[in-house]
Design a protein around this motif. Structure first.
Motif, PDB file in Angstrom:
ATOM      1  N   UNK A 177       0.830  -1.208   0.000  1.00 26.70           N
ATOM      2  CA  UNK A 177       0.000   0.000   0.000  1.00 26.70           C
ATOM      3  C   UNK A 177       0.867   1.261   0.000  1.00 26.70           C
ATOM      4  N   UNK A 178       1.974   1.224   0.782  1.00 20.50           N
ATOM      5  CA  UNK A 178       2.886   2.375   0.787  1.00 20.50           C
ATOM      6  C   UNK A 178       3.451   2.570  -0.617  1.00 20.50           C
ATOM      7  N   UNK A 179       3.854   1.463  -1.245  1.00 21.97           N
ATOM      8  CA  UNK A 179       4.418   1.540  -2.606  1.00 21.97           C
ATOM      9  C   UNK A 179       3.368   2.057  -3.578  1.00 21.97           C
ATOM     10  N   UNK A 180       2.113   1.690  -3.337  1.00 24.86           N
ATOM     11  CA  UNK A 180       0.991   2.099  -4.173  1.00 24.86           C
ATOM     12  C   UNK A 180       0.923   3.629  -4.256  1.00 24.86           C
ATOM     13  N   UNK A 181       1.074   4.287  -3.093  1.00 23.39           N
ATOM     14  CA  UNK A 181       1.018   5.747  -3.145  1.00 23.39           C
ATOM     15  C   UNK A 181       2.364   6.363  -3.506  1.00 23.39           C
ATOM     16  N   UNK A 182       3.466   5.749  -3.039  1.00 23.73           N
ATOM     17  CA  UNK A 182       4.771   6.374  -3.302  1.00 23.73           C
ATOM     18  C   UNK A 182       5.163   6.250  -4.771  1.00 23.73           C
ATOM     19  N   UNK A 183       4.661   5.207  -5.474  1.00 26.86           N
ATOM     20  CA  UNK A 183       5.047   5.069  -6.881  1.00 26.86           C
ATOM     21  C   UNK A 183       4.404   6.154  -7.739  1.00 26.86           C
ATOM     22  N   UNK A 184       3.340   6.803  -7.230  1.00 24.37           N
ATOM     23  CA  UNK A 184       2.792   7.930  -7.980  1.00 24.37           C
ATOM     24  C   UNK A 184       3.686   9.161  -7.837  1.00 24.37           C
ATOM     25  N   UNK A 185       4.511   9.197  -6.767  1.00 24.58           N
ATOM     26  CA  UNK A 185       5.409  10.338  -6.550  1.00 24.58           C
ATOM     27  C   UNK A 185       6.768  10.091  -7.182  1.00 24.58           C
ATOM     28  N   UNK A 186       7.312   8.894  -6.970  1.00 22.95           N
ATOM     29  CA  UNK A 186       8.688   8.616  -7.394  1.00 22.95           C
ATOM     30  C   UNK A 186       8.777   7.818  -8.677  1.00 22.95           C
ATOM     31  N   UNK A 187       7.649   7.403  -9.210  1.00 25.96           N
ATOM     32  CA  UNK A 187       7.711   6.538 -10.386  1.00 25.96           C
ATOM     33  C   UNK A 187       7.886   5.098  -9.952  1.00 25.96           C
ATOM     34  N   UNK A 188       7.759   4.199 -10.927  1.00 20.97           N
ATOM     35  CA  UNK A 188       7.730   2.778 -10.610  1.00 20.97           C
ATOM     36  C   UNK A 188       9.151   2.224 -10.539  1.00 20.97           C
ATOM     37  N   UNK A 189       9.747   2.256  -9.353  1.00 19.51           N
ATOM     38  CA  UNK A 189      11.109   1.744  -9.238  1.00 19.51           C
ATOM     39  C   UNK A 189      11.518   1.648  -7.787  1.00 19.51           C
ATOM     40  N   UNK A 190      12.789   1.296  -7.575  1.00 20.13           N
ATOM     41  CA  UNK A 190      13.264   1.115  -6.209  1.00 20.13           C
ATOM     42  C   UNK A 190      13.232   2.399  -5.393  1.00 20.13           C
ATOM     43  N   UNK A 191      13.273   3.555  -6.090  1.00 17.59           N
ATOM     44  CA  UNK A 191      13.261   4.825  -5.352  1.00 17.59           C
ATOM     45  C   UNK A 191      12.002   4.923  -4.491  1.00 17.59           C
ATOM     46  N   UNK A 192      10.894   4.367  -5.011  1.00 20.51           N
ATOM     47  CA  UNK A 192       9.624   4.496  -4.304  1.00 20.51           C
ATOM     48  C   UNK A 192       9.587   3.640  -3.038  1.00 20.51           C
ATOM     49  N   UNK A 193      10.585   2.790  -2.844  1.00 18.53           N
ATOM     50  CA  UNK A 193      10.653   2.004  -1.607  1.00 18.53           C
ATOM     51  C   UNK A 193      11.828   2.432  -0.744  1.00 18.53           C
ATOM     52  N   UNK A 194      12.607   3.406  -1.220  1.00 22.93           N
ATOM     53  CA  UNK A 194      13.807   3.813  -0.490  1.00 22.93           C
ATOM     54  C   UNK A 194      13.418   4.726   0.665  1.00 22.93           C
ATOM     55  N   UNK A 195      13.739   4.273   1.857  1.00 24.73           N
ATOM     56  CA  UNK A 195      13.229   4.948   3.032  1.00 24.73           C
ATOM     57  C   UNK A 195      13.677   6.411   3.113  1.00 24.73           C
ATOM     58  N   UNK A 196      14.961   6.675   2.861  1.00 27.83           N
ATOM     59  CA  UNK A 196      15.459   8.039   3.040  1.00 27.83           C
ATOM     60  C   UNK A 196      14.785   9.008   2.067  1.00 27.83           C
TER      61      UNK A 196
END
Lengths: 487, 225
Positions: A177-196
């Motif tokens: 779910x976190x990736x679901x919203x963060x991938x709209x900000x960072x695009x579909x990649x590892x950046x969207x799961x990178x905590x920092x």
């Protein structure tokens, strides 16, 4: 960043090597060596990070700040002393035939892989990899809990596996779910799961999705922290597994789950700008504290009794992180440190006590102080320390927590104090006759190594009397970091 | 393939996945449970392939192949072998009140759609339906784990939860990054191996695969002595 790689790879390589060493005596020595090396490397790593605010390693894959680097050192330290304790302990178990040489090999190998999973989880910057490593550490400990192959230990391991598998699946759903919203900000990649990166842009994440995600993460990682009502696996796994495993489960694995939860809380706070996450954590913490304190009174088995005390202390930390003021976070971090030290020390003592008396039933353990003064005093001092007697550091952290509660939620001080008192009563009710009662005839002499116990209690005493400046500074930094997103 | 056509296919596959979750819940023969589990794995791989094609995410093709091999073939085959070795493949598991289970399952599904409701406003059609269905599947698989009394069907429930999570990941986000996906697949594989090990230990120690027998050995440790 070579120290970082050394810290991470030593347990992995050690674990693989120990998988092929047949001689248990040699393996025990290698186990100590591997863990000591890991600890030394982690100290160098800590000093490297201490000077800077945060360190990235291997592009963005790993991230160290004041919050996790101290947990890395703590994990490596308790990991090291546990191997020192485990050498005579497991030798005795091998001698009385509870394990055979093949299973000793499994034990040493899995112990180091567990360490690897822990360190990977603490240092990973990717919330997906954090999940994978926590699952890895869980799988390693499942095999350790069932090491004795008794019916009860297999049943306990099965329960642990199923319940924690379930919990951790919910945590993965939260991560998705976190990736679901963060991938709209960072695009579909590892950046969207990178905590920092997520932390820096927490405000851009959809608050509704993050709120739902936190509920899943709370129940998921909360299962691993051992919070009521998801705690059913914890006393069984602690009670039936070998004692070194109980020590690292209580002292380390629960910390990693709580660490993950707090990391997500930092994100959710930044996204929702409300106290929602904190209040949920406080609720779970308070209920767990009261239930654990009362369940403690009903136990018959010494290791199960102390595992309820672990639930109680993890609940205190969850509650403290939930309050979310810098003072409360400081208290929680200090409490995390001393609980790891004291609880693993207690489990070392309890393990030897159970070997001397040949049973884990509290009704049959009597007169430890006459039979083996070192263990008797160890249990007494350890219990005093964990119950929160001054001058031990548990008193300090509980006092700070109490002050923080008084500042923010004064009326919650009543159930808090009640929980602490009930738990303390339960501990002494059982420990007093075990230490002073009449020693039974059948007690046998075993080879014990009390040095790790004294080192742990000594450190807890030292932290209670005077926290070294650099450590206090460190806690302050970490506390400021954790509470930065709270309004 | 146009975007709306792909969406329709994915929605259809989501509906099938939900249907399989219900089917898993209602089966009482060991082999049928296993067949439905394998079907779920294959459907998952196909969904991943369709999503990969329509979204142009090439990493997802690798996930699709991995899913096909691991969840469509390897895990069902491993479970089938274990079942054969333990001689339980013909076994029939009495279900708890099946009418009640179905009512609970429907409630759980409605609940899943309800909690996804606030998200729906902010995203497009494809993701909201499949997200709600994935949530429903996760909860239904958990329900399966609760209602089952045998170790093997519990494990299939556990693996069905993993399948639903993977479905959530591809349905809502076009799949997690490959590194994480590989890590998760690795963990599932190790977990399955450990489960396999446990089946034999449980059989040897308890001479039964019933969960109640397992729990009985722990009960005397509790306060009710």
């Amino acid at each position: 960043m070579n120290f970082f790689l050394a810290t991470l790879l030593t347990p992995l390589l050690g674990g693989l090597l120990l998988g092929i060493i047949r001689n248990p005596k040699l393996a025990a020595k290698l186990n100590i060596l591997t863990s000591s090396l890991t600890f030394i490397f982690s100290l160098f790593l800590a000093f490297e990070v201490l000077g800077k605010d945060s360190v990235h390693a291997m592009q963005n894959w790993f991230y160290l700040d004041s919050y996790n680097v101290f947990l890395v050192s703590l994990t490596a330290f308790v990991g090291m002393t546990t191997t020192i304790f485990s050498k005579p302990y497991m030798q005795h178990e091998l001698g009385i035939g509870r394990v055979n040489e093949r299973r000793m090999r499994l034990y040493h190998s899995m112990y180091q892989l567990f360490q690897f999973g822990m360190l990977l989880g603490f240092t990973s910057n990717n919330i997906g990899v954090l999940w994978v490593s926590l699952e890895l550490a869980t799988l390693a400990t499942v095999l350790l809990v069932s090491l004795y192959r008794t019916p009860a230990s297999i049943a306990a391991a099965w329960k642990y596996f199923i319940l924690c598998g379930m919990g951790i699946a919910l945590a993965l759903f939260g991560t998705i779910l976190v990736f679901f919203t963060s991938s709209t900000v960072f695009g579909h990649g590892n950046e969207a799961l990178t905590w920092s990166l997520l932390y820096a842009h927490a405000g851009d994440l959809d608050p509704t999705v993050m709120g739902i995600a936190f509920c899943f993460l709370m129940v998921g990682y909360g299962t691993k922290v051992g919070l009521v009502p998801m705690h059913a696996w914890l006393p069984d796994a602690h009670g039936e597994g070998p004692t070194p495993v109980s020590a690292v489960l209580s002292g380390l694995l629960l910390n990693l789950a709580l660490y993950a939860l707090v990391r997500f809380k930092m994100l959710v706070d930044g996204s929702t700008n409300s106290d929602m996450a904190g209040h949920i954590m406080m609720g779970f913490g308070m209920i767990s504290l009261l239930v654990a304190a009362m369940s403690l009174h009903k136990q018959r088995d010494i290791k199960r009794m102390f595992s309820f005390s672990s639930i109680e202390h993890m609940a205190l930390m969850t509650f403290a992180f939930g309050i979310g003021t810098p003072l409360a976070a400081f208290a929680a971090l200090l409490h995390m440190t001393v609980h790891s030290l004291v609880k693993s020390g207690i489990f070392f003592t309890v393990g030897h006590a159970a070997q001397i008396m040949g049973t884990q039933k509290m009704a049959e353990i009597r007169g430890l102080i006459y039979h083996h003064p070192g263990i008797g005093w160890g249990l007494l001092i350890g219990t005093a320390a964990i119950a929160g007697f001054p001058p031990f550091a548990v008193f300090m952290s509980e006092f700070l927590l109490f002050t923080a509660t008084l500042e923010s939620y004064p009326w919650l001080c009543i159930p808090l104090l009640l929980g602490l008192l009930i738990a303390m009563g339960g501990l002494f009710r059982f420990v007093q006759p075990m230490v002073y009662g009449e020693a039974p005839e059948h007690a046998k002499a075993v080879h014990v190594n009390m040095t790790p116990v004294y080192v742990h209690f000594g450190l807890a005493l030292l932290l209670g009397l005077a926290i070294p400046t650099f450590l206090a500074h460190w806690y302050h930094q970490a506390a400021a970091l954790i509470t930065a997103g709270t309004v | 393939m146009s975007a709306s056509f792909a969406q329709q296919i994915i929605d259809g596959m989501a509906a099938l996945t939900l249907l399989i979750s219900f089917a898993l819940l209602a089966q009482h023969r060991m082999l049928s449970v296993l067949h439905w589990f394998a079907a779920q794995g294959l459907l998952l791989a196909a969904t991943a392939a369709v999503v990969a094609y329509s979204s142009g995410e090439h990493e997802l093709y690798i996930s699709a192949i991995m899913t096909f091999l691991l969840k469509g073939l390897l895990l069902p085959w491993m479970l089938w072998r274990v079942i054969r070795k333990l001689h339980v493949h013909r076994e029939v598991e009495p279900l708890m009140n099946s009418g009640l289970t179905v009512i609970i399952a429907i409630t759980v599904t409605l609940f899943a759609f309800h909690i996804i409701q606030p998200i729906e406003v902010t995203s497009d059609l494809m993701t909201r339906n499949s997200m709600a269905i994935a949530t429903a599947c996760v909860l239904l698989s958990m329900l399966m784990m609760i209602t089952r009394k045998k170790a093997i069907t519990q494990v299939i429930g556990f693996l069905a939860v993993e399948n639903s999570l993977f479905f959530a990941a591809i349905g809502a986000t076009n799949g997690m990054p490959l590194v994480v996906e590989i890590g998760i697949a690795f963990d599932v594989l190790i977990a399955a191996l450990i489960f396999g090990l446990f089946f034999f230990q449980i059989r040897n120690t308890f001479d039964s695969m019933e969960i109640d027998t397992l729990n009985a050995s722990l009960i005397h440790k509790d306060e009710d002595e």
